[in-house]
Design a protein around this motif. Sequence first.
Motif, PDB file in Angstrom:
ATOM      1  N   ALA A  24       0.829  -1.202   0.000  1.00 59.63           N
ATOM      2  CA  ALA A  24       0.000   0.000   0.000  1.00 59.63           C
ATOM      3  C   ALA A  24       0.864   1.253   0.000  1.00 59.63           C
ATOM      4  O   ALA A  24       0.557   2.239  -0.677  1.00 59.63           O
ATOM      5  CB  ALA A  24      -0.928  -0.009   1.210  1.00 59.63           C
ATOM      6  N   LEU A  25       1.971   1.214   0.752  1.00 53.97           N
ATOM      7  CA  LEU A  25       2.885   2.346   0.790  1.00 53.97           C
ATOM      8  C   LEU A  25       3.487   2.605  -0.579  1.00 53.97           C
ATOM      9  O   LEU A  25       3.532   3.750  -1.051  1.00 53.97           O
ATOM     10  CB  LEU A  25       3.993   2.083   1.811  1.00 53.97           C
ATOM     11  N   GLU A  26       3.932   1.544  -1.236  1.00 49.59           N
ATOM     12  CA  GLU A  26       4.528   1.690  -2.570  1.00 49.59           C
ATOM     13  C   GLU A  26       3.501   2.210  -3.562  1.00 49.59           C
ATOM     14  O   GLU A  26       3.805   3.088  -4.380  1.00 49.59           O
ATOM     15  CB  GLU A  26       5.087   0.342  -3.036  1.00 49.59           C
ATOM     16  N   SER A  27       2.283   1.692  -3.495  1.00 46.93           N
ATOM     17  CA  SER A  27       1.235   2.127  -4.424  1.00 46.93           C
ATOM     18  C   SER A  27       0.844   3.584  -4.171  1.00 46.93           C
ATOM     19  O   SER A  27       0.603   4.341  -5.117  1.00 46.93           O
ATOM     20  CB  SER A  27       0.003   1.229  -4.284  1.00 46.93           C
ATOM     21  N   THR A  28       0.788   3.974  -2.902  1.00 46.37           N
ATOM     22  CA  THR A  28       0.445   5.355  -2.573  1.00 46.37           C
ATOM     23  C   THR A  28       1.530   6.304  -3.057  1.00 46.37           C
ATOM     24  O   THR A  28       1.237   7.371  -3.608  1.00 46.37           O
ATOM     25  CB  THR A  28       0.263   5.518  -1.050  1.00 46.37           C
ATOM     26  N   SER A  29       2.777   5.922  -2.880  1.00 45.15           N
ATOM     27  CA  SER A  29       3.885   6.744  -3.354  1.00 45.15           C
ATOM     28  C   SER A  29       3.839   6.891  -4.869  1.00 45.15           C
ATOM     29  O   SER A  29       4.041   7.991  -5.412  1.00 45.15           O
ATOM     30  CB  SER A  29       5.217   6.115  -2.927  1.00 45.15           C
ATOM     31  N   SER A  30       3.545   5.808  -5.565  1.00 44.82           N
ATOM     32  CA  SER A  30       3.449   5.862  -7.026  1.00 44.82           C
ATOM     33  C   SER A  30       2.303   6.766  -7.466  1.00 44.82           C
ATOM     34  O   SER A  30       2.419   7.520  -8.438  1.00 44.82           O
ATOM     35  CB  SER A  30       3.242   4.451  -7.594  1.00 44.82           C
ATOM     36  N   LEU A  31       1.172   6.697  -6.735  1.00 48.09           N
ATOM     37  CA  LEU A  31       0.023   7.530  -7.069  1.00 48.09           C
ATOM     38  C   LEU A  31       0.351   9.010  -6.907  1.00 48.09           C
ATOM     39  O   LEU A  31       0.020   9.837  -7.773  1.00 48.09           O
ATOM     40  CB  LEU A  31      -1.159   7.154  -6.172  1.00 48.09           C
ATOM     41  N   LEU A  32       1.033   9.350  -5.822  1.00 53.00           N
ATOM     42  CA  LEU A  32       1.409  10.747  -5.614  1.00 53.00           C
ATOM     43  C   LEU A  32       2.395  11.216  -6.680  1.00 53.00           C
ATOM     44  O   LEU A  32       2.345  12.368  -7.123  1.00 53.00           O
ATOM     45  CB  LEU A  32       2.015  10.915  -4.219  1.00 53.00           C
ATOM     46  N   SER A  33       3.284  10.333  -7.103  1.00 48.78           N
ATOM     47  CA  SER A  33       4.226  10.677  -8.179  1.00 48.78           C
ATOM     48  C   SER A  33       3.477  10.920  -9.484  1.00 48.78           C
ATOM     49  O   SER A  33       3.812  11.839 -10.249  1.00 48.78           O
ATOM     50  CB  SER A  33       5.251   9.558  -8.368  1.00 48.78           C
ATOM     51  N   GLU A  34       2.444  10.126  -9.742  1.00 48.76           N
ATOM     52  CA  GLU A  34       1.623  10.317 -10.937  1.00 48.76           C
ATOM     53  C   GLU A  34       0.910  11.667 -10.896  1.00 48.76           C
ATOM     54  O   GLU A  34       0.839  12.377 -11.903  1.00 48.76           O
ATOM     55  CB  GLU A  34       0.599   9.189 -11.059  1.00 48.76           C
ATOM     56  N   TRP A  35       0.377  12.002  -9.728  1.00 48.73           N
ATOM     57  CA  TRP A  35      -0.287  13.291  -9.590  1.00 48.73           C
ATOM     58  C   TRP A  35       0.690  14.440  -9.809  1.00 48.73           C
ATOM     59  O   TRP A  35       0.358  15.432 -10.462  1.00 48.73           O
ATOM     60  CB  TRP A  35      -0.915  13.410  -8.196  1.00 48.73           C
ATOM     61  N   THR A  36       1.905  14.304  -9.270  1.00 45.32           N
ATOM     62  CA  THR A  36       2.921  15.342  -9.427  1.00 45.32           C
ATOM     63  C   THR A  36       3.253  15.555 -10.896  1.00 45.32           C
ATOM     64  O   THR A  36       3.341  16.694 -11.372  1.00 45.32           O
ATOM     65  CB  THR A  36       4.202  14.972  -8.657  1.00 45.32           C
TER      66      THR A  36
END
Length: 236
Positions: A15-27
Amino acid sequence: MENLTLASSRESAAALESTSSLLSEWTAKVAMQAPDAAALQGTLQSTVLPGLDTLARELAAAGNTAQTALLARIFDHLTAAASAAGTRLSTEHGEAGSAAAAQAAGTALEIANAEVLPVLAAAPTADLGRLLATLEAAGTSREAGSAAPAAGGCACGGHDEEGLAELDTRVIPHAIRHATIFGALDGLAPGRGILLIANHNPLPLLAQLEQRAAGKFTVEYLEEGPETFRLSMIRN
């Protein structure tokens, strides 16, 4: 019991890895949409700002240590700055307004990824799986209580007193100090300002501000060292 603990740890790590990836996508999406004010405003209002608000509330509930409380306060300012800059896009459609909104949102997202997520991952009360689900749903469903804060608002439930909002840079970690200051400045409406407090003359910061927003702020030294510097910084 060990198997259950291991499974829980694996789920949290995923979940941590997926959340980090999602925030990177938003950025990345915010950066790409910077030239298009209408598209950027849509992304900020429907996805990014509700997500940042969720992260701010999760961080505020993560613990009461001094370090966590400080990070929560800094992140709250960044979230409010992104919200204010995004709201101004409805009236400021030029490149400057769009660039300021993208910068404010991008800064908040980068701090969320680099600083906020690790704190939440270590907090025993944080549910990363639930957080991920909430963030993923941010663009498709928004409950009444999770709307983005109003312009200049914040997720802490407090408010600044009339006058200059104090920003004491001496307690902000060096790695995110300038990002925090620019995030706060980007969120200011015309006529509003901050009282910047530093333990050195912030000439490099002022030079960066002149490059980023020439003529948009009136800066006045209220105290000039040698140990403490106080500057009023008001958006024109």
